[in-house]
Design an enzyme around this catalytic site. Structure first.
Site, short mmCIF file in Angstrom:
data_model
loop_
_atom_site.label_atom_id
_atom_site.label_comp_id
_atom_site.label_asym_id
_atom_site.label_seq_id
_atom_site.Cartn_x
_atom_site.Cartn_y
_atom_site.Cartn_z
N GLY A 14 13.62 -44.57 18.16
CA GLY A 14 13.58 -45.88 17.31
C GLY A 14 13.50 -46.91 18.67
O GLY A 14 12.01 -47.64 18.06
N ARG A 82 18.72 -32.78 17.09
CA ARG A 82 18.94 -31.63 17.29
C ARG A 82 19.94 -31.47 18.61
O ARG A 82 19.66 -31.92 19.53
CB ARG A 82 17.91 -30.60 17.46
CG ARG A 82 17.09 -30.34 16.20
CD ARG A 82 16.41 -29.36 16.22
NE ARG A 82 14.90 -29.57 16.51
CZ ARG A 82 14.13 -28.50 16.90
NH1 ARG A 82 14.52 -27.31 16.70
NH2 ARG A 82 12.94 -28.86 17.34
N HIS A 175 6.92 -29.34 9.15
CA HIS A 175 7.14 -29.43 10.80
C HIS A 175 8.38 -28.76 11.10
O HIS A 175 9.55 -28.99 10.84
CB HIS A 175 7.60 -31.11 10.76
CG HIS A 175 7.92 -31.44 12.09
ND1 HIS A 175 7.04 -31.08 13.38
CD2 HIS A 175 8.87 -32.48 12.59
CE1 HIS A 175 7.30 -31.82 14.29
NE2 HIS A 175 8.65 -32.41 14.11
N1 APR Z 1 21.81 -46.56 9.51
C1 APR Z 1 21.34 -47.09 10.75
N2 APR Z 1 21.17 -46.29 11.97
C2 APR Z 1 21.74 -45.08 11.99
C3 APR Z 1 22.55 -44.61 11.02
C4 APR Z 1 22.59 -45.18 9.57
N3 APR Z 1 23.33 -44.86 8.41
N4 APR Z 1 22.98 -43.33 11.05
C5 APR Z 1 22.64 -43.20 12.57
N5 APR Z 1 22.02 -44.15 12.99
C6 APR Z 1 21.27 -44.21 14.17
C7 APR Z 1 22.37 -44.19 15.27
O1 APR Z 1 23.45 -44.91 15.52
C8 APR Z 1 21.33 -43.58 16.56
O2 APR Z 1 21.23 -44.87 17.30
O3 APR Z 1 20.15 -43.45 14.40
C9 APR Z 1 19.94 -43.24 15.73
C10 APR Z 1 19.45 -41.83 16.21
O4 APR Z 1 19.16 -42.08 17.61
P1 APR Z 1 19.09 -40.78 18.74
O5 APR Z 1 20.52 -40.28 18.22
O6 APR Z 1 18.83 -41.06 19.93
O7 APR Z 1 18.06 -39.79 17.77
P2 APR Z 1 16.75 -39.59 18.10
O8 APR Z 1 16.22 -38.67 19.22
O9 APR Z 1 16.09 -40.93 18.14
O10 APR Z 1 16.11 -39.09 16.63
C11 APR Z 1 16.26 -39.65 15.60
O11 APR Z 1 14.54 -38.53 14.72
O12 APR Z 1 12.87 -36.90 15.69
C12 APR Z 1 14.02 -37.02 14.85
O13 APR Z 1 15.37 -34.95 14.78
C13 APR Z 1 15.19 -36.41 15.12
O14 APR Z 1 16.41 -36.81 13.18
C14 APR Z 1 16.28 -37.20 14.62
C15 APR Z 1 15.63 -38.60 14.48
#
Ligand code: APR
Length: 310
Positions: A14, A82, A175
């Site tokens: 994000g 993952r 995917h």
């Molecule tokens: N509302 C908003 N944000 C949320 C929520 C929610 N209900 N639940 C989790 N998050 C946020 C987390 O706090 C975290 O900052 O989503 C973010 C996910 O970020 P990362 O853990 O860094 O994961 P990322 O590598 O960005 O991957 C996110 O994309 O590629 C896919 O498989 C991957 O499903 C995963 C997603």
């Protein structure tokens, strides 16, 4: 900026997507996360880089949804990534709840938005968002094929020692492990790679593409890929925001195309201001058709599993 994109999830994918959107001057960006301080901190950090990166995109970080109102696009990356040894499908129960919840929040405030799903397992999460928002099918699209084909292009370019800009790659299907890279439609300067590489080398590149996500997870150990996934989501957003009508491989809701009914799966899609404006159907060989069917069957299994999770 006259366009607004909300990015849900201020984690690796994000925040990187927010950075790319801003630095390409495509839109203003609202970054939402449940963790207090993180979206605010990352948005502020990006704002402070703007003078050097030379852009005027506004970035807002928030834990609520009021600032997301009237977004043109919402990119959903919220969820858990993952860990080594996990498949994308292992994320389904946690991420389905998260995607359902955030989709409700954004859909009510941005009823005209186009939703791009990034959270995994991708095709299943598209179903969750589609069922939750009630938007027409053109306005729910999954990011997978752009990433998978970018990976395929990277490997083709490394193998042949040619500019990656000369490469073009074609990937269909879900995917996951059953994705269907199509070598005969994958080219270098217009020449199919089947003319340039022996079958065993192509098979090796296809295999590496299929396992591209797992390869990065294995190296990072604490998360999954994010630079390329963010680039892929932003390429889709750019085509929509600028009404470029690029044909990109995306997860789209099929209703009979490719013989597949009521399922999100990766196919070539024309992306423009209205979202998934057209699904391009190409003729597949018997073998390719079988591979796509197998991929569709595995997405269907996850779709069925979702029903038991509700
Ligand atoms: N509302 C908003 N944000 C949320 C929520 C929610 N209900 N639940 C989790 N998050 C946020 C987390 O706090 C975290 O900052 O989503 C973010 C996910 O970020 P990362 O853990 O860094 O994961 P990322 O590598 O960005 O991957 C996110 O994309 O590629 C896919 O498989 C991957 O499903 C995963 C997603």
């Amino acid at each position: 900026m006259d366009k607004k994109v909300t990015v849900i999830g201020a984690g690796n994918v994000g925040a990187t997507a927010a950075q790319r959107l801003a630095e390409k001057q495509l839109c203003d960006v609202v970054l939402v996360d449940i963790v207090e301080g993180v979206p605010q901190g990352k948005a502020l950090d990006l704002v402070e880089a703007a003078a050097i990166e030379k852009h005027d995109s506004q970035l807002t970080g928030t834990n609520g949804y009021d600032d997301t109102a009237d977004s043109d696009i919402v990119i959903i990356t919220a969820g858990i990534p993952r860990k080594p040894g996990m498949s994308r499908d292992d994320l389904i129960s946690t991420n389905a709840g998260i995607v359902r919840n955030v989709t409700q929040e954004v859909a009510s405030r941005s009823p005209e938005a186009i939703i791009i799903i990034v959270s995994n397992p991708l095709d299943a999460m598209c179903h969750v968002a589609y069922d939750t928002c009630g938007f027409p099918k053109q306005r729910v699209i999954g990011m997978a094929g752009v990433l998978d084909s970018a990976r395929f292009r990277a490997f083709i370019s490394m193998e042949l020692n040619v500019s990656v800009e000369n490469t073009h790659a074609f990937v269909l299907g879900g995917h996951g492990d059953t994705m269907v890279p199509l070598p005969r439609y994958s080219t270098v300067a217009g020449i199919p790679i089947t003319e340039l590489l022996a079958k065993d080398r192509i098979d090796a590149l296809v295999d590496r593409t299929r396992n591209g996500g797992a390869e990065i997870v294995g190296l990072l150990k604490t998360g999954s890929a994010y630079y390329a996934p963010a680039s892929a989501a932003v390429e889709m957003a750019e085509s929509i925001l600028k009404d470029k009508k690029k044909i990109l491989p995306c997860a789209a809701y099929l209703q009979g195309e490719y013989g597949i009914q009521d399922l999100f799966i990766g196919v070539p899609v024309k992306l423009g201001a209205a979202g998934a404006e057209e699904i391009i159907e190409i003729t597949l060989t018997e073998e390719e058709q079988q591979a796509l069917k197998k991929s569709a069957d595995s997405v269907q299994e996850l779709k069925d599993l979702l029903k038991t999770l509700k």
